[in-house]
Write an enzyme that holds these catalytic residues in place. Structure first.
Site, PDB file in Angstrom:
ATOM      1  N   ASP A 268      -2.743  -4.643  -3.367  1.00 51.16           N
ATOM      2  CA  ASP A 268      -2.139  -4.133  -2.134  1.00 51.16           C
ATOM      3  C   ASP A 268      -3.224  -3.584  -1.203  1.00 51.16           C
ATOM      4  OD1 ASP A 268      -0.367  -2.638  -0.261  1.00 51.16           O
ATOM      5  OD2 ASP A 268       1.146  -3.165  -1.763  1.00 51.16           O
TER       6      ASP A 268
ATOM      7  N   HIS B 182      -4.841   4.745   2.241  1.00 57.05           N
ATOM      8  CA  HIS B 182      -4.019   5.533   3.181  1.00 57.05           C
ATOM      9  C   HIS B 182      -4.459   6.996   3.213  1.00 57.05           C
ATOM     10  CE1 HIS B 182      -1.010   2.875   4.820  1.00 57.05           C
ATOM     11  NE2 HIS B 182      -0.641   2.441   3.633  1.00 57.05           N
TER      12      HIS B 182
ATOM     13  N   HIS C  52      -1.983  -7.389   2.914  1.00 53.21           N
ATOM     14  CA  HIS C  52      -2.389  -7.052   4.284  1.00 53.21           C
ATOM     15  C   HIS C  52      -3.712  -6.305   4.221  1.00 53.21           C
ATOM     16  CE1 HIS C  52      -1.326  -2.977   3.317  1.00 53.21           C
ATOM     17  NE2 HIS C  52      -0.135  -3.393   2.887  1.00 53.21           N
TER      18      HIS C  52
ATOM     19  N   HIS D 154      -2.422   0.350   8.124  1.00 55.44           N
ATOM     20  CA  HIS D 154      -2.850  -0.999   7.739  1.00 55.44           C
ATOM     21  C   HIS D 154      -3.591  -1.641   8.905  1.00 55.44           C
ATOM     22  CE1 HIS D 154       0.925  -1.130   4.959  1.00 55.44           C
ATOM     23  NE2 HIS D 154      -0.011  -0.310   4.510  1.00 55.44           N
TER      24      HIS D 154
END
Lengths: 492, 492
Positions: free
Chosen positions: B57, B358, B397, B455
């Site tokens: 991810d 993040h 992504h 992202h």
């Protein structure tokens, strides 16, 4: 417009490679090369052994995606991306103060040096070794020795780091002319001063002088301001380096019309082609509407972020009369391949993808990537007729631009978190050619001027086409690219 | 240490592919699968047809380079990078408010949905169509229908977007449990509210309930907090969703020891394996020394930038007793392949590469990428014995992290320009395992908390190994990955 389902996609997938090759043959065939291809090459000579190395300066995967989205949308593809082999390329940079250790962000000088020589070095160096300052032999020099013709084409000054590293040897990229070499440069350390590289101190002289006397068959780019400077030690400032180049058999062209003139005859046995189309770097092809760049994000007195309005890209009027990179590439291929049994080594640089990213100009960057890909298209067409041509398209290092969310995403997050949220750095919202919105952020440097954005340390892509590519690993490094080219030309 | 010259590199290049395969066979063979491989599989069944899809991810090329540099230096390579086929993958995201237009930054929900279904959708959606909210059939469901076993493994809660998109259908990723579905969610629009997905309104119910009843042979990850919630409409809060799963034939394990217990016997005809190893997401494997994250760059009263001191990474003690992703993958492969003539579809997610990016935690991110690659190694070992196995390793992504210059570069630039220069955003200087320095910057969001980093829109890599990969173009998209997997399993 985006097809929702297509159960035939697997079949399509297998066919795309074939389609890509066909598309490359039939599309975008500029005049210079089409003449060359149709009229001047007897079939016998198409067996020559050639290498074309395309370097997109600062052209990492993120910058490519940004330009592709803008130009062709999410389903689009550049010509280079349709080449059959693609690897990911590691970038190495030695420390000048300790060449046993690495840095993880490179510059164009050390990476072009590695592509040119197959050896590693430190930032700023032009085909010389880190700390020890020993000359490193380039592929262009080795190719010349074996009788190959050679060429360097760039949208930058020919004395800029990337072209320089293929044919000059200096301790620093700043050694472009005698003038720039004569004083101590406080921005670099002792071991990378240009003074010892002056001919007066037994060195090879400036990059411009080295290029002027390197017997390169085709030199096309910018840099008139450096070539117009006096040869080191010349009395009365004459001869200039340009005079020196002409004395070494170069024919000189200085604009699009002269480059494309039918009557221009370059006979490699006696003459070489030198095109200088700008004082330093060539003007870029595109600019933002109203000259807009990415803008520094700020907040208003209520601590709410002020997002810039969207804009599109347009042609830069200052590019008028300047040959495109495809135009220069086409003429270079014509001159290099004409009556040439042996073959050639040609390096083509799209220099201002990087330079425009440095100044946070997404439209400049996108336009230059488009121009670069058009030059690649021409190279691929050439390879269709000269099948023993190896084409490698790669980048030297990463750049700063990132595709980030649209203002609406930040605004929703701000509302949910009750706190202003926006990208740090300089932000632009582009209206893509298909009418969608794409936001871009540059945030590697706080400075509003000076060095501006910095390079980044990501791997870069390499797209390849030609013979001998059956066993290329998915992960290579820049030394491998040099070795692949040498191997194809049977050097060393 | 970095070999300066090596004229044998071309020869090396051709050999690396073979070496990579050998390395994958002999290195890092964890216990669970080695038992499985040696003792339990009669040769006849190794002809089964299998797909293992690994999703890192947020694992774009830049995040991979960062982790590779830290772990293995500039000459290193992950196991996934040594797989024979590598393509670049375009990421599509439809707009919920106008599905004829695209966004250029995705989330894990819409991209996992595309990988799962081969269809495009909008941000937040779990295998349902943008705006119209129609269910989109997943490859896991199609594989089940054809008699394949199926499995989902993740370091996130099993109800999180990526695993959910393979076996559930909801208008938004937040519909994880009845409780989270019952109120209006002000952060998303009308068309993506969970209320209509409640069973009481004729919907399919929460993601947790859908997973509990989807007859998936192996479910390993986090999410106990969601599974411990009541089934929608249950009196006295009983039965719980976990009870529901047990009633559907799941054997339950809740820590590393139980997962690895020799006596654990999962007989697919009658029982399925459910491992829930954390209330929500699994603790990550690594953390920064002294829990350090990237730090917001500031200046002192003299307007000089204050750069953070370097730090290294260390093990996270909270990961004790939690199975690694490789451990879960090994057990999953064992259960799925045991006495299985037909074959299986397995999705394995390294979820916290993204989650740690993040929160600007480079060590968290690097440790999770390392753990992910160890799981890939296990998959590759499995494929050596089960040659009709297609392995695809990809990302959903891009993420925010960038490798940027070291403080010394910014300091030199500041001096030269007489103006503080530093990266905007949050910056960290890491001491890599080989003792070098690498700087990382996160700058897609100004917010010190909340959504944190965003992202990004770059293409992502896909590494592939297995039959049927001879004609894969260098540029594909996420729908193509779905079709390749379906094609291998002969679905549709």
């Amino acid at each position: 417009m985006v097809g929702i389902t297509n159960y035939l996609r697997v079949a399509n997938l297998a066919c795309r490679k074939a389609f890509a090759v066909l598309a490359a043959i039939f599309l975008l065939l500029p005049t210079a090369f089409s003449h060359a291809a149709q009229d001047e090459h007897p079939p016998g000579i198409t067996s020559s052994t050639n290498v074309i190395l395309f370097i997109g300066d600062g052209m990492d995967e993120h910058q490519i995606t940004m330009a592709r989205n803008y130009l062709y949308g999410a389903d689009g593809a550049f010509a280079m991306e349709q080449m059959p082999v693609r690897s990911s390329v590691r970038v190495h940079t030695l420390r000048e103060d300790n060449p046993n250790q690495l840095r993880y962000v490179a510059d164009s000088a050390n990476t072009a040096s590695t592509l040119a020589t197959g050896l590693l070095t430190s930032k700023g160096r032009i085909a010389t070794s880190a700390a020890r300052d020993a000359d490193q032999k380039t592929i262009l020099e080795a190719a010349q020795k074996k009788g190959y013709r050679t060429g360097l084409v760039s949208t930058a000054s020919l004395t800029d780091a990337t072209p320089a590293a293929f044919a000059a040897h200096t301790s620093h990229r700043n050694c472009q002319s005698t003038k720039s070499m004569s004083a101590i440069n406080h921005a670099v350390g002792k071991t990378q001063q240009c003074v010892p590289d002056l001919k007066a101190h037994g060195g090879p002289g400036s990059i411009a002088e080295q290029l002027a006397t390197a017997n390169i068959d085709v030199l096309l780019g910018g840099g008139m301001a450096f070539f117009n400077q006096p040869v080191e030690g010349s009395a009365q400032d004459l001869p200039s380096i340009l005079d020196m180049a002409l004395n070494h058999g170069h024919l000189m062209v200085k604009n699009e019309a002269e480059l494309n003139a039918e009557k221009l005859q370059v006979a490699p046995a006696t003459s070489k082609l030198l095109g200088l189309f700008a004082p330093i770097h060539l003007p870029v092809e595109w600019q933002g509407e109203q000259l807009r760049l990415a803008e520094l994000m700020t907040t208003n007195k209520h601590s709410k972020a002020i997002f810039p309005t969207p804009f599109g890209c347009e042609k830069n009027p200052h590019h008028q009369g300047i040959p495109t990179l495809a135009n220069m590439t086409g003429r270079a291929l014509q001159v290099l391949s004409h009556n040439n049994n042996q073959g050639f080594f040609l390096m083509v640089e799209g220099a201002s993808i990087d330079k425009q990213a440095h100044i946070r100009n997404p439209c400049g960057q996108i336009g230059e990537l488009r121009a670069f890909d058009q030059a690649v298209t021409l190279g691929r067409q050439f390879a269709q007729q000269y099948p023993n041509t190896l084409i490698i398209v790669t980048a030297d290092h990463g750049q700063a631009g990132q595709i980030v969310p649209l203002p609406e995403t930040y605004q929703a997050a701000s509302k949910a978190m009750r706190m202003a949220q926006y990208p740090t750095g300089h932000y632009a919202v582009l209206k893509t050619l298909s009418g969608e919105l794409m936001a871009v952020n540059y945030s590697t440097n706080s400075s509003p001027q000076g060095l501006w954005e910095m390079h980044t340390g990501t791997n870069v892509p390499a797209y390849m086409e030609g013979p001998g590519l059956d066993e290329i690993p998915a992960l290579i490094d820049q030394r491998d690219i040099n070795q692949l080219m040498r191997h194809h030309l049977k050097l060393d």
